[in-house]
Write an enzyme that holds these catalytic residues in place. Structure first.
Site, PDB file in Angstrom:
ATOM      1  N   ASP A  12      12.121 -60.552  33.234  1.00  0.00           N
ATOM      2  CA  ASP A  12      12.856 -61.593  33.815  1.00  0.00           C
ATOM      3  C   ASP A  12      12.747 -63.108  33.162  1.00  0.00           C
ATOM      4  OD1 ASP A  12      13.940 -62.117  37.415  1.00  0.00           O
ATOM      5  OD2 ASP A  12      14.693 -63.056  35.635  1.00  0.00           O
TER       6      ASP A  12
HETATM    7  C1  GLC Z   1      16.698 -65.256  36.992  1.00  0.00           C
HETATM    8  C2  GLC Z   1      16.879 -64.096  38.020  1.00  0.00           C
HETATM    9  C3  GLC Z   1      17.505 -62.933  37.212  1.00  0.00           C
HETATM   10  C4  GLC Z   1      18.423 -63.275  36.212  1.00  0.00           C
HETATM   11  C5  GLC Z   1      17.713 -63.895  34.985  1.00  0.00           C
HETATM   12  C6  GLC Z   1      18.741 -64.471  34.240  1.00  0.00           C
HETATM   13  O1  GLC Z   1      15.765 -66.108  37.268  1.00  0.00           O
HETATM   14  O2  GLC Z   1      15.514 -63.735  38.481  1.00  0.00           O
HETATM   15  O3  GLC Z   1      17.923 -62.073  38.408  1.00  0.00           O
HETATM   16  O4  GLC Z   1      19.143 -61.996  35.887  1.00  0.00           O
HETATM   17  O5  GLC Z   1      17.085 -65.113  35.569  1.00  0.00           O
HETATM   18  O6  GLC Z   1      19.585 -65.408  34.617  1.00  0.00           O
END
Ligand code: GLC
Length: 731
Positions: A289
């Site tokens: 993430d």
């Molecule tokens: C965010 C989220 C995730 C998302 C990623 C890209 O912090 O936790 O669900 O896909 O970043 O935006």
């Protein structure tokens, strides 16, 4: 003479030098993917490999949670970009540089958060779950995939399938509720919708199961926090949706921010490699993430960025999202023999494999169509309206307050959501535009037509203490025969990093409801929210309650259709509504207490306001004649169950039968009941329908132990469907 010899020799020599090198195997679209992967890998330098494992971003960062990060220059050879733009031309320019100016011409995979639609926004996921219509959800995902692909997106960071039982956690809106089986069914539907029959199909995009695993257990509902995940609940509750998604062929998985009882999800070799890759045979790739590799330092398992990179990669994270830890440290870690090159190669292969399967080497560029042909097409809008209709849940309807009688010509339309385009779409609205959203007021005016007059007053804002609008609201109510009060949450109150200490709506909204109740007019409460709300104060004030959730672009007309009686509401809750915040956690498949009638709260009821599976209709259904193909089975036999559902009212409707199983005595305590199958069907007024469920012992009667190994024990079981219950045995 010389000419005779020299000239032809020259010609041959020139031809030899100018003849193109035979096409490298990896560029041969007819070669097997694995051969192409191996051929390309062996040509890559270590630096090229490291860049393939790195993801940056391009386009204006509209992700509220990360927007402060400056857009960094896009490094040549980067493996992936999060694309915040929607212009395929800009995206193709970036891709052209990667494909035509780099040594090996490896295309970039462009990812983005397409959570409940791209430009055509659907109801938020928790609402979709309440439809129990996975076919419709798959169709919505397919439309979202097409709009995304035409905007330059090859990969969505969706579906989010984190089982969630603490509505203080704002991300409960992004997933499919409290039940593992429901999340599993919608995981499969989403993967099928996004990925189509083949990843290389023109409008297929790669899906991403997230956030692997146990993120919904973030302590106290505080986002990003410690998650105490017992091995038993890991396997019983949080893993099943991921196993279903992997079996459905999900191309990628995202590791979560949370830790799993002390070992962060983004550095957890057990979940990421031993289970996901070795036991389940997952052949796609794992992306971290946003910054979750670097955050391993915050979580106290890495003393440096380099150590964070080493731990994440060795645990099984193949691609590093945006924090540049891999980009800046992996080459040195390999040189220092702290990371074996074989592990880097393994990660690179998993990413190249998906790029080949997506057809990115053959079709690296997005087809550029005019916006009018890319977005908001009739089919997509029709699915949006249908899904919104089927996700709304009738929670209360005293004395048939609803449908609004057609003799009523003066309707008070009040509340901060009544004429609101901005908040009706919900969080994670991708490239959706509020201007395309239909308000409740517009839906009602369209539905009820010109001979019904709406007396509109906002009454109050979502929060704050300003009661100056109450007077106008009371006047509107007094001039009307019924009040439609539209309350709820701002779109920014759910989604990422939106934890709330209480799930009750702000007092100003409750006070507005009390004030309007005092007028003595029938009060219909309509709720727009992304999480279950604490309705202990509001419920008694309402004669009827419709849970509308956040329906996306096309919620106004379906809601109006329900209020007018044109539509028979058929949603059922996919998540329990606690009586108050203090009751959290409370969910349908809890285990039996040692003293079921004791240990109750002294100050509030011990049951929730509305259980998982609850939802009213304008008609009535009678369940009867539950029966089994045999009184018992052996472990390798199947049991066919059926139940009769009669529509005993005078309105056609869609009824979802939820099939639950209970194992009252096993070697470990089992949940009070577990949902094992659901099916939704239309039943005409006065007619009946037979629903079937084929029980497979290993799938439906077994339970996992703390190591994830299934146990199937002989004994008595109970099967439930609606009011029907029947016992059977497994020998
Ligand atoms: C965010 C989220 C995730 C998302 C990623 C890209 O912090 O936790 O669900 O896909 O970043 O935006």
């Amino acid at each position: 003479m010389i000419k005779k010899i020299l000239l032809p020799a020259l010609v041959l020599l020139t031809a030899a030098f100018t003849a193109k090198e035979p096409q490298p195997l990896y560029k041969n679209k007819n070669a097997p993917v694995e051969s192409r992967v191996q051929d390309l890998l062996r040509r890559m330098t270590l630096q090229e490999k490291v860049l393939q494992l790195s993801q940056s971003y391009a386009g204006n960062n509209n992700n509220e949670n990360n927007k402060d990060e400056n857009i960094k220059a896009i490094p040549d050879g980067i493996g992936s970009l999060i694309y915040f733009g929607s212009d395929p031309v800009f995206r193709n320019k970036i891709q052209k540089k990667a494909v035509e100016s780099s040594r090996l011409g490896i295309p970039i995979i462009f990812g983005y958060d397409v959570i409940h639609g791209y430009r055509t926004l659907y109801p938020v996921a928790i609402a979709q779950a309440c439809s129990f219509n996975t076919d419709l959800a798959a169709r919505a995902a397919a439309v979202a995939a097409k709009e995304s692909k035409l905007s330059g997106i090859d990969w969505t960071f969706s579906p989010m399938i984190d089982v969630a039982r603490d509505p203080r956690w704002g991300r409960v809106m992004e997933g499919y509720g409290e039940d593992p089986y429901t999340n599993a069914r919608f995981a499969v539907a989403s993967v099928q919708g996004y990925q189509g029959n083949r990843l290389s199909d023109p409008y297929s995009i790669a899906a991403c199961l997230k956030h692997y695993v146990g993120y919904g257990l973030s302590e106290g509902g505080r986002d990003y926090h410690y998650a105490d995940v017992s091995p038993q609940s890991l396997w019983e509750t949080y893993m099943p949706p991921y196993l279903a998604g992997v079996k459905a062929g999900a191309a990628t998985i995202m590791s979560g921010f949370n830790d799993i009882s002390g070992i962060p999800a983004s550095a957890n070799h057990y979940t990421l490699t031993e289970v996901l890759k070795n036991r389940w045979g997952f052949k796609g790739f794992v992306v971290s993430d946003w910054g979750s590799v670097e955050q391993l330092m915050n979580q106290g398992v890495a003393a440096s960025r380099a150590e964070a990179g080493q731990k994440a990669l060795m645990a099984g994270v193949d691609m590093d999202m945006t924090d540049r830890v891999y980009q800046e440290n992996l080459a040195q870690l390999v040189t220092d023999k702290k990371v074996p090159l074989s592990r880097v190669d393994d990660a690179v292969k998993s990413i190249l494999r998906i790029k080949f399967q997506l057809g990115l080497f053959e079709h690296p560029y997005t087809t550029v169509l005019p916006e009018s042909e890319r977005y908001l097409q009739p089919e997509g809008k029709a699915v949006a309206g249908q899904l919104a209709e089927e996700s709304m849940v009738l929670l209360k309807n005293l004395n048939q307050t609803l449908p609004v009688k057609n003799t009523i010509k003066q309707i008070a339309l009040i509340g901060p959501m009544a004429n609101n385009r901005e908040d009706i779409t919900g969080s994670w609205s991708a490239q959706g535009r509020s201007k395309d959203a239909e308000t409740i007021m517009e839906g009602l005016q369209y539905e009820f037509g010109s001979n019904t007059h709406f007396n509109y007053a906002k009454g109050a804002d979502f929060d704050g203490t300003d009661e100056s609008g109450f007077k106008e609201a009371v006047a509107a109510a007094q001039a009307s025969d019924v009040i439609i009060l539209c309350l709820g949450e701002k779109r920014a109150w759910t989604g990422e990093n939106t934890s709330r200490s209480v799930i009750e709506l702000p007092a100003i909204q409750e006070k507005l409801a009390e004030t309007l109740k005092a007028t003595g007019k029938p009060l219909v409460l309509v709720l727009n929210n992304g999480r279950p709300l604490g309705l202990a104060k509001l419920e008694p004030l309402a004669d009827a309650i419709v849970e509308m959730w956040q329906p996306g672009l096309a919620g106004g007309t379906p809601l109006a259709g329900i209020l007018s009686g044109r539509i028979n509401p058929n949603g059922k809750l996919a998540i329990t509504f606690p009586f108050t915040t203090g009751q959290i956690p409370i969910y349908y498949d809890m285990r039996q207490s040692a003293r079921p009638n004791s240990g109750l709260y002294q100050d509030i009821p011990t049951t929730p306001l509305y259980w998982f599976g609850y939802g009213l209709s304008y008609t009535t259904y009678q369940y009867s004649n539950i029966k089994l193909s045999a009184p018992g089975i052996t472990k390798n036999q199947k049991l066919i169950a059926e139940v009769e559902v009669s529509n005993t009212g005078n309105m056609a409707g869609k009824e979802t039968v939820l099939w639950y199983i209970t194992d009252p005595a096993a070697s470990i305590s089992r949940p009070l009941k577990e949902l094992k199958y659901f099916e939704k069907k239309q039943i005409e007024a006065g007619k009946k329908s037979i629903y079937h469920f084929e029980i497979d012992p290993m799938r439906d009667l077994s339970f996992p132990d703390a190591g994830g190994h299934l146990h199937l024990e002989a004994g008595e079981f109970y099967l439930y469907a609606g009011s029907q219950k029947i016992k059977f045995s497994l020998k």
